[in-house]
Design an enzyme around this catalytic site. Structure first.
Site, PDB file in Angstrom:
ATOM      1  N   HIS A  15      -7.674  12.372  -3.223  1.00  0.00           N
ATOM      2  CA  HIS A  15      -8.961  12.654  -3.871  1.00  0.00           C
ATOM      3  C   HIS A  15      -8.662  12.978  -5.318  1.00  0.00           C
ATOM      4  O   HIS A  15      -7.540  13.374  -5.665  1.00  0.00           O
ATOM      5  CB  HIS A  15      -9.699  13.809  -3.173  1.00  0.00           C
ATOM      6  N   ASP A  25      -1.419  24.917   2.814  1.00  0.00           N
ATOM      7  CA  ASP A  25      -2.171  24.115   1.846  1.00  0.00           C
ATOM      8  C   ASP A  25      -2.840  25.122   0.927  1.00  0.00           C
ATOM      9  O   ASP A  25      -3.802  25.789   1.326  1.00  0.00           O
ATOM     10  CB  ASP A  25      -3.186  23.249   2.605  1.00  0.00           C
ATOM     11  N   ASP A  30     -25.755  44.419  -1.523  1.00  0.00           N
ATOM     12  CA  ASP A  30     -25.766  44.311  -2.986  1.00  0.00           C
ATOM     13  C   ASP A  30     -24.387  43.922  -3.538  1.00  0.00           C
ATOM     14  O   ASP A  30     -24.069  44.195  -4.694  1.00  0.00           O
ATOM     15  CB  ASP A  30     -26.256  45.620  -3.616  1.00  0.00           C
ATOM     16  N   HIS A  42      -7.523  11.594   8.050  1.00  0.00           N
ATOM     17  CA  HIS A  42      -8.166  11.854   6.745  1.00  0.00           C
ATOM     18  C   HIS A  42      -7.663  10.863   5.709  1.00  0.00           C
ATOM     19  O   HIS A  42      -6.724  10.097   5.953  1.00  0.00           O
ATOM     20  CB  HIS A  42      -7.945  13.304   6.306  1.00  0.00           C
ATOM     21  N   ARG A  91       1.723  18.040   6.937  1.00  0.00           N
ATOM     22  CA  ARG A  91       1.128  17.386   5.770  1.00  0.00           C
ATOM     23  C   ARG A  91       1.982  17.752   4.559  1.00  0.00           C
ATOM     24  O   ARG A  91       2.521  18.865   4.492  1.00  0.00           O
ATOM     25  CB  ARG A  91      -0.331  17.838   5.560  1.00  0.00           C
ATOM     26  N   GLU A 108       1.636  17.401   0.294  1.00  0.00           N
ATOM     27  CA  GLU A 108       0.626  17.059  -0.721  1.00  0.00           C
ATOM     28  C   GLU A 108       1.110  17.395  -2.126  1.00  0.00           C
ATOM     29  O   GLU A 108       1.561  18.510  -2.391  1.00  0.00           O
ATOM     30  CB  GLU A 108      -0.664  17.846  -0.441  1.00  0.00           C
ATOM     31  N   HIS A 144      -8.925  22.026   8.665  1.00  0.00           N
ATOM     32  CA  HIS A 144      -9.396  23.066   7.742  1.00  0.00           C
ATOM     33  C   HIS A 144      -9.231  24.471   8.330  1.00  0.00           C
ATOM     34  O   HIS A 144     -10.051  25.359   8.089  1.00  0.00           O
ATOM     35  CB  HIS A 144     -10.845  22.802   7.312  1.00  0.00           C
ATOM     36  N   TYR A 193      -0.562  14.561  12.837  1.00  0.00           N
ATOM     37  CA  TYR A 193      -1.038  15.714  13.588  1.00  0.00           C
ATOM     38  C   TYR A 193      -0.966  15.390  15.081  1.00  0.00           C
ATOM     39  O   TYR A 193      -1.766  14.600  15.582  1.00  0.00           O
ATOM     40  CB  TYR A 193      -2.469  16.052  13.158  1.00  0.00           C
ATOM     41  N   ASP A 203      -3.431  21.715  -5.989  1.00  0.00           N
ATOM     42  CA  ASP A 203      -3.684  21.534  -4.553  1.00  0.00           C
ATOM     43  C   ASP A 203      -2.378  21.032  -3.933  1.00  0.00           C
ATOM     44  O   ASP A 203      -2.054  19.852  -4.027  1.00  0.00           O
ATOM     45  CB  ASP A 203      -4.821  20.509  -4.400  1.00  0.00           C
ATOM     46  N   GLU A 231      -1.627  13.038  -0.091  1.00  0.00           N
ATOM     47  CA  GLU A 231      -1.466  14.034   0.974  1.00  0.00           C
ATOM     48  C   GLU A 231      -1.529  13.462   2.389  1.00  0.00           C
ATOM     49  O   GLU A 231      -2.414  13.798   3.160  1.00  0.00           O
ATOM     50  CB  GLU A 231      -2.509  15.145   0.812  1.00  0.00           C
ATOM     51  N   HIS A 255     -11.725  18.971  -5.230  1.00  0.00           N
ATOM     52  CA  HIS A 255     -12.156  17.600  -4.930  1.00  0.00           C
ATOM     53  C   HIS A 255     -13.012  17.202  -6.123  1.00  0.00           C
ATOM     54  O   HIS A 255     -14.208  17.487  -6.169  1.00  0.00           O
ATOM     55  CB  HIS A 255     -12.949  17.531  -3.625  1.00  0.00           C
TER      56      HIS A 255
HETATM   57  N1  GLY Z   1      -7.015  21.670   0.054  1.00  0.00           N
HETATM   58  C1  GLY Z   1      -8.005  20.708   0.270  1.00  0.00           C
HETATM   59  C2  GLY Z   1      -7.444  19.366   0.291  1.00  0.00           C
HETATM   60  O1  GLY Z   1      -6.246  19.208   0.445  1.00  0.00           O
HETATM   61  O2  GLY Z   1      -8.119  18.416   0.072  1.00  0.00           O
HETATM   62 MN    MN Z   2      -4.751  20.572  -0.087  1.00  0.00          MN
HETATM   63 MN    MN Z   3      -6.106  17.861  -1.318  1.00  0.00          MN
END
Ligand code: GLY
Ligand code: MN
Ligand code: MN
Length: 435
Positions: free
Chosen positions: A336, A242, A20, A332, A388, A390, A225, A370, A253, A366, A343
């Site tokens: 975005h 991140d 619950d 990637h 990375r 960003e 991720h 890697y 982000d 970003e 996103h």
């Molecule tokens: N944190 C998700 C991305 O960087 O797209």
């Molecule tokens: Mn991110």
């Molecule tokens: Mn992002």
């Protein structure tokens, strides 16, 4: 909307986490954008020129003193009209009768099918039963129209009010990253840095995170991720964070990568600088008239050159780009849209082509590299390095504004932030408390 049109937008409902216990409530972005109504289970009704229907109406949970004692005060229909300025508001129970009637009066219905099974069923039921009522002059709507083509185009261009929330989210997120840099030390848990970020977001009035933070020490950074955040940070490793805060449902982000012990090794420096150069060249290309894909290609070209410098690839940059040979190490996209959803809504292509950037759009930049621990295509000293960087960029008439500039990112600034004094929240003696 044209004469005879009806539009329906459901809000979010609570979702069960276990038994619950519910997940924390988060409003559905389209509904929030259109209504500013933060409660669960609402439905927005818009209409144009349909007899007996308001232009703007809201179905809301009814006032109920017993339920409100348990779960909090509700606006109720009167409150929704007063507080949110709706022409009409009804108790949610009335939707069962009013929505099918409204659908049967409408020429077209703007509705995003597939997101809300309850309302889907009501609308399909109303369409189906209208076929039996031809002799009463009732007919099915001529069309079900997907509203997001219009609505998400609106959401793509941020107003000053929206930007003020995004600036707040960005500033507080940058503060969280700086606290993590200052507090990081070998032996600390990834989860501890995550907690410091989450603390900073809430401490400064944010709703919380805009997505669960990634805190990835060493080679964990190569798992895109990774968010279990359950390992211990090691001396000599980098840590990739991140993480972003949310204010009034607007996201930041940010990704930063820094040395756990505060000092980059020469190898880490060279990969870091390659990613930073790529990021800076992509940010440079963020201006009206350039396409969304130009931003990506700027990073792709820059990183491809670096892969040659590191001895990972031997081909020319043109060949690497054309044949996408960089993909094992940069898999990637660079950007975005960002806004109410991290996103965010909005189309990336028009007529099959990536669209041009325009003032008011917000996107992330970003790039990353890697190098997995067991990748024998990569020189040994660089294996296990994942980086990375960003930022969140607003396109302006003259170019761009970096909303997340406050988070340090040059090698010098990152090392300085790692050795800065930044106050920690108190740490309680949990062993003692458990006794
Ligand atoms: N944190 C998700 C991305 O960087 O797209
Ligand atoms: Mn991110
Ligand atoms: Mn992002």
């Amino acid at each position: 909307m044209e004469e005879g049109d009806l539009a329906l937008f459901p809000g979010a409902s609570f979702a069960t986490r276990n038994h619950d216990v519910e997940y924390p409530f988060r409003q559905q972005a389209d509904y929030w954008y259109l209504t500013g109504h933060g409660e669960a289970d609402g439905i927005l009704l818009l209409s144009k020129g349909i007899e007996g229907l308001p232009e703007e109406g809201l179905f809301v949970l009814p006032k109920d003193s017993e339920k409100e004692t348990w779960t909090g005060v509700r606006l109720g229909p009167e409150g929704a009209k007063e507080t949110l300025g709706f022409q009409e508001a009804w108790n949610l129970e009335e939707a069962e009768k009013l929505i099918p009637e409204a659908v049967q009066k409408a020429k077209r219905v703007w509705y995003r099918i597939g997101d809300h099974s309850g309302l889907d069923k009501q609308i399909v039921g109303a369409v189906s039963s209208s076929r039996m009522k031809a002799r009463l002059g009732i007919h099915p709507p001529e069309a079900l129209v997907e509203p997001t083509h219009v609505l998400h185009e609106m959401r793509l261009f941020k107003t000053e009010e929206e930007l003020s929330f995004m600036r707040l989210a960005s500033a507080v997120s940058a503060e969280g990253h700086m606290l993590a840099m200052a507090q990081s030390t070998p032996g600390m848990g990834e989860w501890e840095l995550q907690a410091l970020l989450d603390y900073t977001f809430r401490r400064n009035g944010g709703d919380g995170w805009s997505y669960p933070a990634i805190v990835a020490g060493g080679a964990n950074a190569c798992i895109l991720h990774y968010n279990t955040n359950h390992q211990t940070l090691r001396d000599g490793d980098l840590v990739l964070i991140d993480a972003g805060a949310e204010f009034s449902c607007y996201a930041a982000d940010i990704t930063r990568t820094f040395p756990v012990n505060g000092t980059f090794t020469p190898d880490q420096k060279s990969v870091y600088q390659a990613v930073l150069d790529a990021e800076m060249s992509s940010i440079e290309s963020c201006k009206p008239g350039n396409s969304f894909n130009d931003v990506h290609m700027a990073s792709v070209r820059s990183l491809s050159g670096s892969l040659v410098e590191f001895g990972v690839l031997k081909e020319s940059v043109d060949e690497i780009v054309e044949k996408e040979l960089y993909k094992p190490w940069y898999l990637h996209n660079t950007s975005h849209w960002i806004g109410l959803d991290v996103h965010d809504a909005g189309r990336y292509k028009a007529d099959g082509e990536f669209r041009n950037l325009e003032a008011g759009m917000c996107l992330t930049v970003e790039p990353g590299l890697y190098f997995s621990e067991n990748d024998d295509r990569v020189p040994k000293p660089l294996r296990g390095i994942g980086i990375r960087i960003e930022d969140d960029i607003l396109i302006t008439p003259g170019g761009h504004e970096n909303l997340t500039l406050a988070a340090p990112k040059t090698i010098e600034d990152v090392e300085a932030a790692c050795s800065a004094e930044r106050v920690m929240p108190p740490v309680l003696d949990t062993e003692l408390l458990a006794k």
